[in-house]
Design a protein around this motif. Structure first.
Motif, PDB file in Angstrom:
ATOM      1  N   SER A  14       0.460  17.850  16.597  1.00 47.23           N
ATOM      2  CA  SER A  14      -0.515  16.791  16.889  1.00 47.23           C
ATOM      3  C   SER A  14      -0.180  15.455  16.232  1.00 47.23           C
ATOM      4  N   GLY A  15       0.867  15.405  15.396  1.00 52.12           N
ATOM      5  CA  GLY A  15       1.237  14.129  14.784  1.00 52.12           C
ATOM      6  C   GLY A  15       1.714  14.260  13.349  1.00 52.12           C
ATOM      7  N   LEU A  16       1.681  13.134  12.637  1.00 53.95           N
ATOM      8  CA  LEU A  16       2.148  13.081  11.256  1.00 53.95           C
ATOM      9  C   LEU A  16       0.998  12.940  10.279  1.00 53.95           C
ATOM     10  N   GLY A  17       1.161  13.533   9.128  1.00 52.44           N
ATOM     11  CA  GLY A  17       0.233  13.361   8.022  1.00 52.44           C
ATOM     12  C   GLY A  17       1.022  13.317   6.728  1.00 52.44           C
ATOM     13  N   SER A  18       0.322  13.276   5.618  1.00 52.38           N
ATOM     14  CA  SER A  18       0.978  13.178   4.313  1.00 52.38           C
ATOM     15  C   SER A  18       0.586  14.346   3.425  1.00 52.38           C
ATOM     16  N   GLY A  19       1.316  14.506   2.347  1.00 50.36           N
ATOM     17  CA  GLY A  19       1.017  15.528   1.350  1.00 50.36           C
ATOM     18  C   GLY A  19       1.785  15.188   0.085  1.00 50.36           C
TER      19      GLY A  19
ATOM     20  N   SER B 163     -11.967  11.018 -16.555  1.00 51.95           N
ATOM     21  CA  SER B 163     -11.019  10.110 -17.206  1.00 51.95           C
ATOM     22  C   SER B 163     -10.804   8.815 -16.421  1.00 51.95           C
ATOM     23  N   PHE B 164     -11.398   8.701 -15.241  1.00 53.52           N
ATOM     24  CA  PHE B 164     -11.211   7.506 -14.422  1.00 53.52           C
ATOM     25  C   PHE B 164     -12.458   6.632 -14.471  1.00 53.52           C
ATOM     26  N   VAL B 165     -12.266   5.326 -14.369  1.00 50.68           N
ATOM     27  CA  VAL B 165     -13.390   4.393 -14.436  1.00 50.68           C
ATOM     28  C   VAL B 165     -13.335   3.434 -13.244  1.00 50.68           C
ATOM     29  N   LYS B 166     -14.508   2.917 -12.892  1.00 48.52           N
ATOM     30  CA  LYS B 166     -14.573   1.929 -11.813  1.00 48.52           C
ATOM     31  C   LYS B 166     -13.719   0.711 -12.162  1.00 48.52           C
ATOM     32  N   GLY B 167     -13.074   0.184 -11.160  1.00 44.38           N
ATOM     33  CA  GLY B 167     -12.313  -1.036 -11.339  1.00 44.38           C
ATOM     34  C   GLY B 167     -10.861  -0.843 -11.706  1.00 44.38           C
ATOM     35  N   GLU B 168     -10.469   0.389 -12.071  1.00 42.20           N
ATOM     36  CA  GLU B 168      -9.061   0.554 -12.446  1.00 42.20           C
ATOM     37  C   GLU B 168      -8.181   0.607 -11.203  1.00 42.20           C
ATOM     38  N   SER B 169      -6.951   0.165 -11.372  1.00 43.75           N
ATOM     39  CA  SER B 169      -6.023   0.032 -10.254  1.00 43.75           C
ATOM     40  C   SER B 169      -5.472   1.391  -9.823  1.00 43.75           C
ATOM     41  N   VAL B 170      -5.372   1.568  -8.503  1.00 45.30           N
ATOM     42  CA  VAL B 170      -4.840   2.804  -7.938  1.00 45.30           C
ATOM     43  C   VAL B 170      -3.834   2.471  -6.835  1.00 45.30           C
ATOM     44  N   LEU B 171      -2.987   3.443  -6.532  1.00 48.40           N
ATOM     45  CA  LEU B 171      -1.947   3.293  -5.521  1.00 48.40           C
ATOM     46  C   LEU B 171      -2.041   4.433  -4.525  1.00 48.40           C
ATOM     47  N   ALA B 172      -2.022   4.101  -3.234  1.00 41.17           N
ATOM     48  CA  ALA B 172      -1.993   5.121  -2.178  1.00 41.17           C
ATOM     49  C   ALA B 172      -0.606   5.128  -1.546  1.00 41.17           C
ATOM     50  N   ILE B 173      -0.065   6.333  -1.330  1.00 36.60           N
ATOM     51  CA  ILE B 173       1.231   6.486  -0.669  1.00 36.60           C
ATOM     52  C   ILE B 173       1.063   7.454   0.493  1.00 36.60           C
ATOM     53  N   GLY B 174       1.616   7.100   1.653  1.00 39.83           N
ATOM     54  CA  GLY B 174       1.495   7.973   2.805  1.00 39.83           C
ATOM     55  C   GLY B 174       2.276   7.454   3.996  1.00 39.83           C
ATOM     56  N   ALA B 175       1.876   7.927   5.179  1.00 38.96           N
ATOM     57  CA  ALA B 175       2.585   7.562   6.414  1.00 38.96           C
ATOM     58  C   ALA B 175       1.616   7.010   7.452  1.00 38.96           C
ATOM     59  N   PRO B 176       0.919   5.882   7.139  1.00 36.46           N
ATOM     60  CA  PRO B 176      -0.021   5.318   8.107  1.00 36.46           C
ATOM     61  C   PRO B 176       0.682   4.876   9.390  1.00 36.46           C
ATOM     62  N   LYS B 177       0.139   5.327  10.538  1.00 36.57           N
ATOM     63  CA  LYS B 177       0.732   4.978  11.833  1.00 36.57           C
ATOM     64  C   LYS B 177       2.228   5.303  11.867  1.00 36.57           C
ATOM     65  N   SER B 178       2.610   6.392  11.188  1.00 38.01           N
ATOM     66  CA  SER B 178       3.989   6.881  11.136  1.00 38.01           C
ATOM     67  C   SER B 178       4.926   5.990  10.319  1.00 38.01           C
ATOM     68  N   LEU B 179       4.381   5.016   9.588  1.00 38.59           N
ATOM     69  CA  LEU B 179       5.193   4.169   8.718  1.00 38.59           C
ATOM     70  C   LEU B 179       5.340   4.877   7.375  1.00 38.59           C
ATOM     71  N   VAL B 180       6.362   5.733   7.292  1.00 41.98           N
ATOM     72  CA  VAL B 180       6.478   6.681   6.185  1.00 41.98           C
ATOM     73  C   VAL B 180       6.688   5.999   4.838  1.00 41.98           C
ATOM     74  N   TRP B 181       6.113   6.592   3.807  1.00 43.48           N
ATOM     75  CA  TRP B 181       6.171   6.150   2.412  1.00 43.48           C
ATOM     76  C   TRP B 181       5.705   4.697   2.248  1.00 43.48           C
ATOM     77  N   SER B 182       4.643   4.385   2.988  1.00 44.70           N
ATOM     78  CA  SER B 182       4.004   3.072   2.799  1.00 44.70           C
ATOM     79  C   SER B 182       3.138   3.116   1.547  1.00 44.70           C
ATOM     80  N   GLU B 183       3.040   1.983   0.860  1.00 44.53           N
ATOM     81  CA  GLU B 183       2.241   1.884  -0.358  1.00 44.53           C
ATOM     82  C   GLU B 183       1.162   0.818  -0.191  1.00 44.53           C
ATOM     83  N   THR B 184      -0.031   1.125  -0.667  1.00 42.51           N
ATOM     84  CA  THR B 184      -1.110   0.124  -0.717  1.00 42.51           C
ATOM     85  C   THR B 184      -1.810   0.232  -2.063  1.00 42.51           C
ATOM     86  N   LYS B 185      -2.232  -0.913  -2.578  1.00 38.50           N
ATOM     87  CA  LYS B 185      -2.922  -0.954  -3.874  1.00 38.50           C
ATOM     88  C   LYS B 185      -4.392  -1.300  -3.696  1.00 38.50           C
TER      89      LYS B 185
END
Length: 399
Positions: free
Chosen positions: A237-242, A308-330
């Protein structure tokens, strides 16, 4: 004397009948292809049997045998509709310039008393460096009742001679060969359709320009140490991440990415290695699943704790949005919510289809805050990830 004459004829007929046999072979051009890819994948495929298929057996008093050896050409024709070049080989060493190898396992049976045929086929694709790419199976069954003219020929010859004539045996043999070829053709067609739909075997998968672009983007990543632990999961059915959570091939992802326990998933690592993973555990309500791949991986991510996590701290998402593999968003952690009995981390980090199952990582600790799962439609910055505590509980219960 008359009784003795009939006995002698019956005995001789039985001996002759018991010695009768038909040896047939499927042809190499019986299969027709009814589909073609718009753009053929730029790859050369070496097609071979995993082992020589067993001959089809039929009959009781007459030994009918049909060899399946040429059946591989039905699958060659299907693959030739999708790949640039396909070569039938006996061993991978015969094709030094093959990009991909396809190993075929095949079997057909005809049950005389049930007038039924069954068949099973599996085609496994393996890269030239030995990594699994994709696997396809097909099963078929159908009616194997002999036509009236074949049955009539057999009845007449037995009535007149007490045994099947050479003509009758030939007719039965031709019928059995035709049934065998039909079974093979049905399986080849189904697997051919699946191959043409598989993303991991598509034109883009073998396009050197796209591969170069992907490698360049990965090499320039500031967060390569995190990317190495993230995988792309390919399903029908398509691509996802893990992402790996240990060095023994255990992967966390969303249930909606992999669908069912037991499903086979194609796992692609950042370094290009590919293998088949199996879904070992799944919870639809919390949208969590585990996939096990047969690999010893060096990179994996550790799960943190919600406290251990608090509101406002910076996080990074890594995945394959719209098949664009290993894309990063902050982004940042916006809050913690309970949604459908599941603790979720709210974030403004951009998440799109294909990000599902990928990690949301704290840039402060380097640990996983949550697993990216969904975004609210028609909104901006309202995205959600299953929390680290939920993930830890699930892993503990199913590892």
């Amino acid at each position: 004397m008359k009784l003795l004459k009939h006995f002698v004829i019956f005995t001789v007929s039985s001996l002759i009948l018991a010695g009768c046999a038909y040896n047939g072979l499927v042809s190499n051009d019986f299969h027709k292809v009814y589909g073609n890819s718009e753009r053929k994948a730029l790859a050369k495929v070496g097609l071979l049997y995993t082992k020589t298929p067993k001959s089809v057996k039929y009959g009781q008093t007459v030994d009918y045998t049909v060899k399946l050896d040429n059946s591989i050409y039905a699958f060659k024709n299907e693959l030739a509709s999708h790949f640039n070049e396909v070569e039938v080989i006996k061993d991978p060493s015969e094709c030094k310039d093959c990009n991909v190898f396809a190993a075929l396992t095949l079997g057909v049976k005809i049950f005389q008393l049930k007038n039924l045929y069954t068949g099973g086929a599996e085609l496994d694709f393996i890269s030239s460096d030995g990594n699994a790419i994709a696997s396809f199976t097909s099963e078929t069954e159908g009616d194997a009742t002999p036509p009236a003219d074949v049955t009539a020929s057999g009845i007449l010859s037995q009535a007149s001679l007490g045994l099947l004539s050479a003509v009758a045996i030939q007719k039965y043999g031709t019928f059995i060969t035709d049934v065998t070829q039909q079974a093979v053709s049905e399986m080849a067609s189904e697997i051919g359709r699946k191959v043409r739909k598989e993303r991991m075997l598509s034109y883009d998968a073998f396009d050197p320009s796209q591969q170069l672009q992907t490698e360049t983007m990965q090499a320039n990543s500031e967060y390569a140490k995190y990317e190495d632990a993230v995988v792309v999961l390919s399903t029908q059915s398509g691509l996802g991440s893990g992402f790996f959570i240990d060095n023994n091939g255990l992967i966390l992802t969303n249930a909606h990415v992999v669908h069912h326990v037991g499903n086979k998933i194609i796992v692609t690592m950042k370094n290009g290695n590919q293998m088949i993973g199996t879904v070992t555990a799944l919870n639809d309500i919390k949208d969590i699943a585990l996939v096990k791949a047969d690999i010893k991986n060096s990179s994996y991510l550790k799960l943190g704790e919600d406290k251990s996590f608090v509101k406002g701290e910076s996080v990074l998402a890594i995945g394959a949005p719209k098949s664009l593999v290993w894309s990063e968003t902050k982004g940042i952690i916006s809050g913690s919510r309970s949604i459908d009995q599941t603790r979720m981390i709210q974030t403004d980090t951009a998440i799109n289809p294909g990000n599902s199952g990928g990690p949301l990582i704290s840039l402060r600790t380097g640990k996983v805050v949550g697993m990216n799962t969904f975004k609210l439609r028609n909104t901006e910055g309202l995205n959600f990830a299953v929390s680290a505590d939920e993930l830890s509980k699930f892993v503990e219960n199913h590892k």
